[in-house]
Design a protein around this motif. Structure first.
Motif, PDB file in Angstrom:
ATOM      1  N   ALA A   1     -93.242  23.382 -13.974  1.00 30.84           N
ATOM      2  CA  ALA A   1     -93.233  22.959 -12.576  1.00 30.84           C
ATOM      3  C   ALA A   1     -92.898  21.474 -12.451  1.00 30.84           C
ATOM      4  CB  ALA A   1     -94.580  23.263 -11.921  1.00 30.84           C
ATOM      5  N   HIS A   2     -93.391  20.659 -13.390  1.00 34.57           N
ATOM      6  CA  HIS A   2     -93.068  19.236 -13.348  1.00 34.57           C
ATOM      7  C   HIS A   2     -91.598  19.008 -13.680  1.00 34.57           C
ATOM      8  CE1 HIS A   2     -93.144  14.945 -13.804  1.00 34.57           C
ATOM      9  NE2 HIS A   2     -92.851  15.018 -15.086  1.00 34.57           N
ATOM     10  N   ALA A   3     -91.072  19.758 -14.656  1.00 30.39           N
ATOM     11  CA  ALA A   3     -89.651  19.625 -14.975  1.00 30.39           C
ATOM     12  C   ALA A   3     -88.802  19.910 -13.741  1.00 30.39           C
ATOM     13  CB  ALA A   3     -89.280  20.567 -16.117  1.00 30.39           C
ATOM     14  N   ARG A   4     -89.186  20.940 -13.000  1.00 31.80           N
ATOM     15  CA  ARG A   4     -88.418  21.293 -11.800  1.00 31.80           C
ATOM     16  C   ARG A   4     -88.542  20.230 -10.718  1.00 31.80           C
ATOM     17  NH1 ARG A   4     -90.524  26.493 -13.097  1.00 31.80           N
ATOM     18  NH2 ARG A   4     -92.178  26.264 -11.534  1.00 31.80           N
TER      19      ARG A   4
ATOM     20  N   HIS B   1     -98.077   8.061 -11.167  1.00 34.08           N
ATOM     21  CA  HIS B   1     -99.134   8.568 -12.053  1.00 34.08           C
ATOM     22  C   HIS B   1     -98.698   9.874 -12.705  1.00 34.08           C
ATOM     23  CE1 HIS B   1    -100.090  11.706  -9.103  1.00 34.08           C
ATOM     24  NE2 HIS B   1    -100.134  10.773  -8.163  1.00 34.08           N
ATOM     25  N   GLU B   2     -99.112  10.067 -13.962  1.00 33.16           N
ATOM     26  CA  GLU B   2     -98.915  11.324 -14.687  1.00 33.16           C
ATOM     27  C   GLU B   2    -100.138  11.534 -15.586  1.00 33.16           C
ATOM     28  OE1 GLU B   2     -95.213  11.587 -16.794  1.00 33.16           O
ATOM     29  OE2 GLU B   2     -94.021  10.786 -15.128  1.00 33.16           O
ATOM     30  N   VAL B   3    -100.953  12.541 -15.294  1.00 35.01           N
ATOM     31  CA  VAL B   3    -102.126  12.824 -16.111  1.00 35.01           C
ATOM     32  C   VAL B   3    -101.715  13.664 -17.315  1.00 35.01           C
ATOM     33  CG1 VAL B   3    -102.719  14.866 -14.724  1.00 35.01           C
ATOM     34  CG2 VAL B   3    -104.465  13.777 -16.132  1.00 35.01           C
ATOM     35  N   GLU B   4    -102.311  13.374 -18.486  1.00 36.53           N
ATOM     36  CA  GLU B   4    -101.916  14.083 -19.701  1.00 36.53           C
ATOM     37  C   GLU B   4    -103.100  14.276 -20.650  1.00 36.53           C
ATOM     38  OE1 GLU B   4     -98.246  13.166 -21.413  1.00 36.53           O
ATOM     39  OE2 GLU B   4     -97.368  12.368 -19.558  1.00 36.53           O
TER      40      GLU B   4
ATOM     41  N   THR C   1    -106.348  17.790 -14.220  1.00 37.30           N
ATOM     42  CA  THR C   1    -106.209  17.387 -12.816  1.00 37.30           C
ATOM     43  C   THR C   1    -106.153  15.874 -12.676  1.00 37.30           C
ATOM     44  OG1 THR C   1    -108.597  17.306 -12.421  1.00 37.30           O
ATOM     45  CG2 THR C   1    -107.499  19.421 -12.035  1.00 37.30           C
ATOM     46  N   LEU C   2    -105.651  15.433 -11.530  1.00 34.11           N
ATOM     47  CA  LEU C   2    -105.700  14.016 -11.168  1.00 34.11           C
ATOM     48  C   LEU C   2    -105.970  13.900  -9.682  1.00 34.11           C
ATOM     49  CD1 LEU C   2    -103.852  10.951 -12.249  1.00 34.11           C
ATOM     50  CD2 LEU C   2    -103.670  11.542  -9.825  1.00 34.11           C
ATOM     51  N   SER C   3    -106.895  12.995  -9.333  1.00 35.38           N
ATOM     52  CA  SER C   3    -107.193  12.692  -7.934  1.00 35.38           C
ATOM     53  C   SER C   3    -106.849  11.242  -7.649  1.00 35.38           C
ATOM     54  CB  SER C   3    -108.668  12.945  -7.621  1.00 35.38           C
ATOM     55  OG  SER C   3    -108.972  14.328  -7.737  1.00 35.38           O
TER      56      SER C   3
ATOM     57  N   SER D   1     -97.206  19.294 -12.444  1.00 34.34           N
ATOM     58  CA  SER D   1     -96.520  18.825 -11.242  1.00 34.34           C
ATOM     59  C   SER D   1     -97.477  18.069 -10.325  1.00 34.34           C
ATOM     60  CB  SER D   1     -95.912  20.009 -10.487  1.00 34.34           C
ATOM     61  OG  SER D   1     -96.929  20.911 -10.079  1.00 34.34           O
ATOM     62  N   GLY D   2     -96.890  17.367  -9.351  1.00 34.72           N
ATOM     63  CA  GLY D   2     -97.687  16.623  -8.391  1.00 34.72           C
ATOM     64  C   GLY D   2     -97.696  15.135  -8.619  1.00 34.72           C
ATOM     65  N   VAL D   3     -96.836  14.637  -9.516  1.00 29.81           N
ATOM     66  CA  VAL D   3     -96.786  13.205  -9.769  1.00 29.81           C
ATOM     67  C   VAL D   3     -96.366  12.479  -8.496  1.00 29.81           C
ATOM     68  CG1 VAL D   3     -96.220  13.608 -12.182  1.00 29.81           C
ATOM     69  CG2 VAL D   3     -94.378  13.239 -10.544  1.00 29.81           C
ATOM     70  N   GLY D   4     -96.794  11.217  -8.387  1.00 31.93           N
ATOM     71  CA  GLY D   4     -96.465  10.481  -7.181  1.00 31.93           C
ATOM     72  C   GLY D   4     -96.805   9.017  -7.302  1.00 31.93           C
ATOM     73  N   PRO D   5     -96.473   8.223  -6.283  1.00 32.61           N
ATOM     74  CA  PRO D   5     -96.605   6.771  -6.354  1.00 32.61           C
ATOM     75  C   PRO D   5     -98.031   6.286  -6.145  1.00 32.61           C
ATOM     76  CG  PRO D   5     -95.731   7.406  -4.225  1.00 32.61           C
ATOM     77  CD  PRO D   5     -95.811   8.670  -5.027  1.00 32.61           C
ATOM     78  N   VAL D   6     -98.297   5.109  -6.684  1.00 33.54           N
ATOM     79  CA  VAL D   6     -99.562   4.405  -6.470  1.00 33.54           C
ATOM     80  C   VAL D   6     -99.249   3.003  -5.967  1.00 33.54           C
ATOM     81  CG1 VAL D   6    -100.716   5.711  -8.291  1.00 33.54           C
ATOM     82  CG2 VAL D   6     -99.689   3.491  -8.825  1.00 33.54           C
TER      83      VAL D   6
END
Length: 227
Positions: free
Chosen positions: A33-36, A74-77, A152-154, A197-202
């Motif tokens: 999903a993140h690749a897409r 952000h990218e949680v791993e 998860t990431l919040s 998926s769900g990465v985004g800006p901070v």
């Protein structure tokens, strides 16, 4: 004039010991999903890049917003810490090299990454960034299952990334085996295993809470740009 040796990056462990970081390998496009969402197709083989040990920060609650970007993501791993060496390691025994597991963030200057990708250039300036790889306390490998569990990431208390370790295209064992075909893996090596998926800006002031079920959470605040 003799220069002092550079300091070793140490990550605290839940046992009270510390893990010295040697090298950093980062796996990309390991969640479909993140690749897409990045406009890419799924990688047939693990896709990876490397980073300096100095990009890793631990035992801190503030990371700097880097200079020269207006789109820091952000990218949680799940982070894998190796305690044994190996080359051409079979998948079946790859997890024997693991010393511990932790939660990490692979922060990315997305605008610079996009520009580099569009120009067919390396991503170093986007990924190999000071304080871009915060890592939480490492838990011993024994007793932790890296094949399944929520990740998860919040952001400021609002859920932004939700996935499961079982969603990885290449498992932790497969990733270790693959990397060992190109490098002799050594104690102190870290592997960042990809992000859902769900990465985004901070922006400065944002609070990030990264979690993997069964491991200590990682909470950091994005601070102002470092001097």
């Amino acid at each position: 004039m003799t220069l002092p040796a550079p300091p070793t990056t140490l990550i605290p462990m839940t046992t009270g010991a510390a893990f010295p970081v040697r090298r950093v390998f980062c796996i990309g496009r390991n969640y479909a999903a993140h690749a897409r969402e990045m406009g890419n197709t799924e990688a047939e083989d693990p896709f990876f890049f490397t980073a300096w040990a100095e990009t890793v920060v631990a035992d801190t609650d503030v990371i700097a917003y880097p200079q020269s970007t207006a789109d820091y993501h952000h990218e949680v791993e799940l982070v894998v810490a190796l305690g044994l060496s190996g080359r051409d390691v079979p998948v079946e025994t790859a997890l024997d090299l693991v010393h511990g597991y932790g939660v990490g963030l692979d922060m990315t200057r997305r605008d610079l990454q996009t520009a580099a990708k569009n120009a067919g250039k390396p991503w170093d300036v986007a990924k190999n960034v000071e304080q871009s790889k915060p890592v939480g306390k490492l838990a011993p490998a024994a007793g932790f299952d890296p094949t399944a569990g929520a990740i998860t990431l919040s952001l400021n208390g609002e859920r932004r990334q939700t996935g499961d370790l079982s969603d990885m295209i290449s498992s932790v064992a497969e990733v270790i085996s693959y990397l060992s075909r190109f490098y002799r893996l050594e104690p102190g090596d870290l592997i960042f295993t990809g992000t859902p998926s769900g990465v985004g800006p901070v922006v400065p002031g944002d609070v990030l809470t990264a979690s993997v079920a069964g491991l200590p959470d990682l909470t950091v605040t994005v601070g102002p740009p470092a001097a």
